[in-house]
Design a protein around this motif. Structure first.
Motif, PDB file in Angstrom:
ATOM      1  N   PHE A 219      -4.593  -4.480  -6.031  1.00  0.00           N
ATOM      2  CA  PHE A 219      -5.070  -4.322  -7.413  1.00  0.00           C
ATOM      3  C   PHE A 219      -4.735  -5.604  -8.166  1.00  0.00           C
ATOM      4  O   PHE A 219      -3.578  -6.027  -8.217  1.00  0.00           O
ATOM      5  CB  PHE A 219      -4.387  -3.116  -8.054  1.00  0.00           C
ATOM      6  CG  PHE A 219      -4.622  -2.995  -9.541  1.00  0.00           C
ATOM      7  CD1 PHE A 219      -3.634  -3.361 -10.448  1.00  0.00           C
ATOM      8  CD2 PHE A 219      -5.831  -2.534 -10.023  1.00  0.00           C
ATOM      9  CE1 PHE A 219      -3.851  -3.249 -11.804  1.00  0.00           C
ATOM     10  CE2 PHE A 219      -6.054  -2.423 -11.384  1.00  0.00           C
ATOM     11  CZ  PHE A 219      -5.067  -2.788 -12.283  1.00  0.00           C
ATOM     12  N   ASN A 220      -5.804  -6.230  -8.730  1.00  0.00           N
ATOM     13  CA  ASN A 220      -5.615  -7.503  -9.445  1.00  0.00           C
ATOM     14  C   ASN A 220      -4.854  -8.517  -8.589  1.00  0.00           C
ATOM     15  O   ASN A 220      -3.876  -9.127  -9.024  1.00  0.00           O
ATOM     16  CB  ASN A 220      -4.877  -7.270 -10.765  1.00  0.00           C
ATOM     17  CG  ASN A 220      -5.784  -6.663 -11.818  1.00  0.00           C
ATOM     18  OD1 ASN A 220      -7.001  -6.632 -11.653  1.00  0.00           O
ATOM     19  ND2 ASN A 220      -5.188  -6.158 -12.889  1.00  0.00           N
ATOM     20  N   ASN A 221      -5.290  -8.653  -7.329  1.00  0.00           N
ATOM     21  CA  ASN A 221      -4.714  -9.598  -6.365  1.00  0.00           C
ATOM     22  C   ASN A 221      -3.266  -9.284  -6.007  1.00  0.00           C
ATOM     23  O   ASN A 221      -2.566 -10.119  -5.413  1.00  0.00           O
ATOM     24  CB  ASN A 221      -4.803 -11.038  -6.899  1.00  0.00           C
ATOM     25  CG  ASN A 221      -6.233 -11.486  -7.064  1.00  0.00           C
ATOM     26  OD1 ASN A 221      -7.088 -11.166  -6.243  1.00  0.00           O
ATOM     27  ND2 ASN A 221      -6.512 -12.210  -8.138  1.00  0.00           N
ATOM     28  N   GLN A 222      -2.783  -8.094  -6.331  1.00  0.00           N
ATOM     29  CA  GLN A 222      -1.428  -7.674  -5.970  1.00  0.00           C
ATOM     30  C   GLN A 222      -1.519  -6.592  -4.905  1.00  0.00           C
ATOM     31  O   GLN A 222      -2.210  -5.595  -5.079  1.00  0.00           O
ATOM     32  CB  GLN A 222      -0.674  -7.140  -7.189  1.00  0.00           C
ATOM     33  CG  GLN A 222       0.764  -6.698  -6.854  1.00  0.00           C
ATOM     34  CD  GLN A 222       1.485  -6.132  -8.061  1.00  0.00           C
ATOM     35  OE1 GLN A 222       0.871  -5.839  -9.078  1.00  0.00           O
ATOM     36  NE2 GLN A 222       2.792  -5.975  -7.954  1.00  0.00           N
ATOM     37  N   LEU A 223      -0.839  -6.783  -3.791  1.00  0.00           N
ATOM     38  CA  LEU A 223      -0.857  -5.811  -2.705  1.00  0.00           C
ATOM     39  C   LEU A 223      -0.078  -4.566  -3.133  1.00  0.00           C
ATOM     40  O   LEU A 223       1.105  -4.643  -3.460  1.00  0.00           O
ATOM     41  CB  LEU A 223      -0.232  -6.416  -1.446  1.00  0.00           C
ATOM     42  CG  LEU A 223      -0.277  -5.554  -0.179  1.00  0.00           C
ATOM     43  CD1 LEU A 223      -1.714  -5.352   0.278  1.00  0.00           C
ATOM     44  CD2 LEU A 223       0.539  -6.211   0.934  1.00  0.00           C
ATOM     45  N   ILE A 224      -0.765  -3.403  -3.114  1.00  0.00           N
ATOM     46  CA  ILE A 224      -0.099  -2.162  -3.523  1.00  0.00           C
ATOM     47  C   ILE A 224       0.065  -1.191  -2.362  1.00  0.00           C
ATOM     48  O   ILE A 224       0.758  -0.188  -2.496  1.00  0.00           O
ATOM     49  CB  ILE A 224      -0.868  -1.471  -4.666  1.00  0.00           C
ATOM     50  CG1 ILE A 224      -2.289  -1.079  -4.208  1.00  0.00           C
ATOM     51  CG2 ILE A 224      -0.917  -2.337  -5.895  1.00  0.00           C
ATOM     52  CD1 ILE A 224      -3.067  -0.283  -5.245  1.00  0.00           C
TER      53      ILE A 224
END
Length: 720
Positions: A219-224
Motif C-alpha cells: 500500500f503506497n509502496n509500503q509492503l504490508i
C-alpha cells in the motif's frame, strides 16, 4: 549407363534410410521439446494471471462480506422499541461475539459514542489499551477521515490502511447507529489485513495451487503482507494487479511462482519430453502410412460407397458435438445470465427516468427501450443455442410452434441491418401470401442469421447486395412424419402440411463465392473458410443444416468464385386448418416489468459466478431488499448457520465449488425445515430434490431479473 546410376541411387537410399529416419526423428523431437518448454512457460504465465485475478476477486468479496456482517449487526442493534437498548453494554457483550466469530479477519468490534470516544470493545483483553481513547486521530497522529465522513454524512466511513498499535496493518469502518432519527453512536469494525490475507491465501479456501506462489501485497509502496519467497516485481514470471477496496483505497497485489516451479521449466528437467517426441514422431509416421493406405482404398471404392461414407462421416462429427456441448453449457449460460441481468437493470433505470423527461425526449427514450427489448429477445434465443448443439446427435423432439415466415424474417432484418456495412444493400422479395411454418423460433432465426453473416463476410469491405426471396414451389417429395410436442396429439404429416406446395426461400449474395472443390464440406462441423481473414468457429452452417432437418426442410447451395453464392431453403407449409388450430393453443401473453418492493425481506444469495451474483444483488437491492451473498458453498452455509432465522429466502446455485448446492440444501433443511429455497442453475448433473411446500423450485439461466422478482413476490404473497 543411366539405368546403373539410378540403381546405385536407389541402393544408397535404402542403405541409409535408417540413418535418415533417425536424424529426422531426432530433429522433430528436439523441436517438440523446445516448443513444449515455451508452451509450458506461456501456460505458467497464464495460470499466474488467472490466479491473481481469483485472489483479487476473493479479497474484494471477503472484505465486502465482513462489511455485510457489520451491517447485519447494525440492523439487529437498532431494531428495538426503547432507545435505552442502544446504550446497553450487557446487550453489546452478549450479542457481539456471534458476529465477531462468524469469520476470521476482525481485530475488534467497538462501540463509539457520539463524541468519537471508544466506550465498549471486543475482544476486551486484546484491545484494552484502546478503551476510552478518542479515534479522531489514529496511531502516528493520522487524522481519521473515515470517522469524519461518517459523522458528517450519516453513512458508513472507511479509513484506509494504517498501523495498529498492536503491530501489523489494518483498515477500519465507522457505521452510524441511528434510532428514530437520533444518532446514538457508531459501530467500529477494525480489520486485521494480515489475518484476512492469511485466511484467503490458503489452498483450503478454494485456490488450488496457491501454495505454489509467493505473494506480496503493498500500500503506497509500503509492503504490508508477504508470503513465500522474496522477489522483485520486474521478474518475467510476476503478475501484478491494482485492487480498489470499496472505492476508498488501493492495494497492489503481486504473485510469482516458487523458484522450484520455475526451475521445472528448464530443458534439463524436461528430457522426458524429448523421449516422448521421438515416440510420437514414430507413431505419427505409422499413422500417416496407414492413412495413405486407407486413402488408396477409398479411391478404389465405388461412387455409391463414397457417398455413404461421406454421410456417415458427417453423422459421426455431429455426434461428437454432444460431448463438446456438455462442457460448454454451464459457463455459456452463466455468461448469458450475467448479460441478461445487466440489461434488465438498464431497462429498469430507463423506466424510472421517463417520468421526469420532456415529451420531446420521450421518443428517443422509447427507441432505446425498444432496442433493449430486442437485446433481451436475442439473449433468450442465444440461450437456446446450447440445446441445439447438445441435441445434434440425438434426434430430439423439438418444441414446435407456429412461425409466420414473413413476419419472422422482417423482424430479424431490423436487427441485422445494424450489423452490416452501409455499402451492403439488403433486399427482400417475399411472397405476399401469409405463410405459416412449424418449428422452433430460435432455430429459424439462427438459420438466417448464420446465412446473412456468411454473406456479409463474403462481401467483405466492398459494396454488394444480399437478397432474400421467397416463392411457393410445387412439392417434389411427400412430407416426412413429424412429432408434435406442444401439448397436442401425434398427428400424421398428411394432416399437417400442405399437399401441393412448399415454401422456397433463397438467400443470395454478390460475394467471393465458394470454390467448387470445398462445396461438399461446408456443412461439416468446424470447417471454415474464414481462417485467413476472420476467426471462424466452423459451426455456423452445421447449425443451419441441423436446424433445417429439425423443421423437415432441405438446404442446397450453388456458387461460383467471384460471382456470389445462393442458398436455397425448402420448408413444408402448414395447411390452413391445422395452423388455425395450433394458433389457438399457442396464445402469447406479454408481461410488462413491474416495480417490486422487498424492503421487509432479508435474502441470502449463494452463487459463485461474479457476473450473475453482482447483477442479482444490485437488482434486488434496487427493490429495497436486504441482501447478503457468498460465492463458496461452505462459506455460505457457515453464514446461514450463524443466523438461521434471519433470512426470508435463500437463493442457491446448484453447481458450486467445494460443497454443491444440493448438499447445502439438505443441510439448511436440517437446521430449518421451513426455510424457503430457490434454486438457480445454468447446467448441472446433480439431481435437484423435489421441492417442499416452502420451496420456490428452479430457475434456469439465463433468466430475466423481473422473473426472479416475480418468484420472490409469489413467496411473499403466500406468506411463507
Amino acid at each position: 549407363m543411366r539405368g546403373s546410376v539410378l540403381f546405385e541411387i536407389k541402393k544408397n537410399v535404402i542403405k541409409y534410410a535408417s540413418v535418415v529416419s533417425i536424424v529426422l526423428i531426432l530433429s522433430f523431437s528436439s523441436y517438440l521439446t523446445i516448443k513444449d518448454i515455451n508452451d509450458m512457460k506461456s501456460h505458467q504465465n497464464e495460470k499466474t494471471e488467472v490466479m491473481i485475478s481469483q485472489v483479487s476477486v476473493a479479497i474484494q468479496s471477503e472484505i465486502e462480506k465482513r462489511i455485510d456482517i457489520l451491517m447485519l449487526f447494525r440492523d439487529s442493534w437498532i431494531k428495538v422499541d426503547d432507545i435505552e437498548n442502544c446504550y446497553s453494554l450487557p446487550r453489546f457483550e452478549a450479542d457481539v461475539p456471534r458476529y465477531f466469530n462468524v469469520t476470521h479477519g476482525f481485530r475488534a468490534i467497538n462501540w463509539i459514542d457520539v463524541n468519537g470516544t471508544i466506550r465498549w470493545i471486543y475482544p476486551y483483553d486484546d484491545n484494552i489499551d484502546a478503551l476510552n481513547k478518542s479515534i479522531i486521530y489514529l496511531t502516528g497522529g493520522i487524522f481519521n477521515t473515515g470517522y469524519q465522513y461518517a459523522k458528517e454524512t450519516g453513512n458508513m466511513g472507511i479509513m484506509g490502511v494504517f498501523t495498529l498499535f498492536q503491530g501489523g496493518f489494518a483498515f477500519t469502518t465507522y457505521i452510524p447507529l441511528i434510532f428514530n432519527s437520533t444518532l446514538t453512536g457508531y459501530f467500529n469494525g477494525v480489520f486485521d489485513l494480515c489475518v484476512l490475507f492469511n485466511e484467503i491465501l490458503r489452498p483450503e479456501y478454494g485456490f488450488v495451487g496457491i501454495d505454489q506462489y509467493s505473494v506480496d501485497i503493498s500500500f503506497n509502496n509500503q509492503l504490508i503482507y508477504q508470503q513465500g519467497e522474496n522477489f522483485t516485481h520486474n521478474d518475467r514470471y510476476v503478475a501484478t494487479n491494482v485492487l480498489n477496496i470499496l472505492e476508498s483505497f488501493e492495494i497492489l497485489i503481486a504473485l510469482r511462482p516458487l523458484n522450484q516451479l520455475i526451475s521445472d521449466l528448464s530443458i534439463w528437467n524436461n528430457s522426458s519430453t524429448l523421449i516422448l517426441g521421438i515416440t510420437l514422431a514414430a507413431v505419427v509416421a505409422i499413422l500417416v502410412q496407414s492413412l495413405i493406405s486407407r486413402n488408396n482404398l477409398l479411391h478404389i471404392s465405388s461412387l455409391e460407397k463414397a457417398e455413404l461414407m461421406q454421410k456417415l462421416h458427417l453423422r459421426q462429427k455431429m455426434e461428437s458435438l454432444g460431448t463438446l456441448a456438455g462442457g460448454m453449457a454451464h459457463d455459456f449460460n452463466n455468461i448469458l445470465a450475467g448479460i441478461q441481468g445487466n440489461v434488465s437493470l438498464i431497462d429498469m433505470n430507463l423506466r424510472d427516468l421517463k417520468e421526469g423527461l420532456m415529451k420531446s425526449k420521450q421518443d428517443t427514450l422509447l427507441e432505446i427501450d425498444e432496442d433493449l427489448q430486442e437485446i433481451q429477445s436475442l439473449i433468450k434465443n442465444s440461450g437456446k443455442i446450447i440445446n441445439q448443439i447438445t441435441q445434434f446427435s440425438r434426434s430430439p423432439s423439438v418444441e414446435l410452434k407456429l412461425i409466420n415466415a414473413n413476419i419472422a424474417i422482417d423482424d430479424l432484418l431490423k436487427g441485422f441491418r445494424k450489423m452490416i456495412d452501409r455499402r451492403i444493400t439488403m433486399e427482400t422479395q417475399l411472397v405476399e401470401e401469409e405463410i405459416y411454418l412449424l418449428g422452433d423460433h430460435s432455430r429459424f432465426n439462427q438459420i438466417f442469421l448464420n446465412l446473412w453473416i456468411n454473406a456479409r463476410d463474403a462481401i467483405g469491405n466492398n459494396s454488394g447486395l444480399i437478397q432474400v426471396t421467397s416463392r411457393l414451389a410445387p412439392k417434389k417429395t411427400p412430407s416426412t412424419p413429424v412429432r408434435i410436442t406442444t401439448n397436442q396429439l401425434h398427428i400424421p404429416s398428411s394432416k399437417i402440411y400442405d399437399s401441393q406446395f412448399d415454401l422456397e426461400i433463397q438467400v443470395s449474395d454478390t460475394g467471393m463465392g465458394i470454390p467448387l472443390e470445398i462445396q461438399d464440406k461446408i456443412f461439416d462441423p468446424f470447417f471454415s473458410t474464414k481462417e485467413k481473414t476472420r476467426q471462424g468457429a466452423g459451426l455456423g452452417l452445421t447449425i443451419v443444416y441441423s436446424s433445417m432437418e429439425s423443421m423437415d426442410g432441405n438446404i442446397s447451395v450453388t456458387s461460383k468464385e467471384n460471382q456470389g453464392t445462393t442458398f436455397t431453403l425448402t420448408f413444408p407449409i402448414l395447411n390452413r386448418q391445422f395452423h388455425s388450430q395450433l394458433n389457438q393453443s399457442q396464445a402469447i401473453t406479454l408481461d410488462e416489468p413491474l416495480f417490486f418492493d422487498f424492503h421487509d425481506l432479508t435474502l441470502l444469495l449463494i452463487e459463485d459466478e461474479e457476473m450473475v451474483k453482482n447483477s442479482i444483488q444490485k437488482f434486488l437491492r434496487k427493490c429495497r431488499a436486504t441482501m447478503y451473498s457468498e460465492g463458496l458453498g461452505l462459506k455460505g452455509l457457515k453464514l446461514y448457520k450463524s443466523f438461521p432465522q434471519q433470512f426470508d429466502l435463500v437463493i442457491l446455485d446448484v453447481n458450486l465449488p467445494g460443497m454443491n448446492g444440493i448438499d447445502i440444501y439438505r443441510e439448511i433443511k436440517k437446521i430449518n425445515p421451513k426455510q424457503p429455497i430457490l434454486f438457480i442453475t445454468g447446467y448441472s448433473e446433480q439431481d435437484i430434490p423435489p421441492k417442499d411446500h416452502y420451496d420456490l423450485g428452479v430457475m434456469v439461466k439465463p433468466f430475466e431479473l423481473v422473473d426472479l422478482a416475480k418468484e420472490i413476490q409469489r413467496m411473499k404473497n403466500a406468506n411463507l
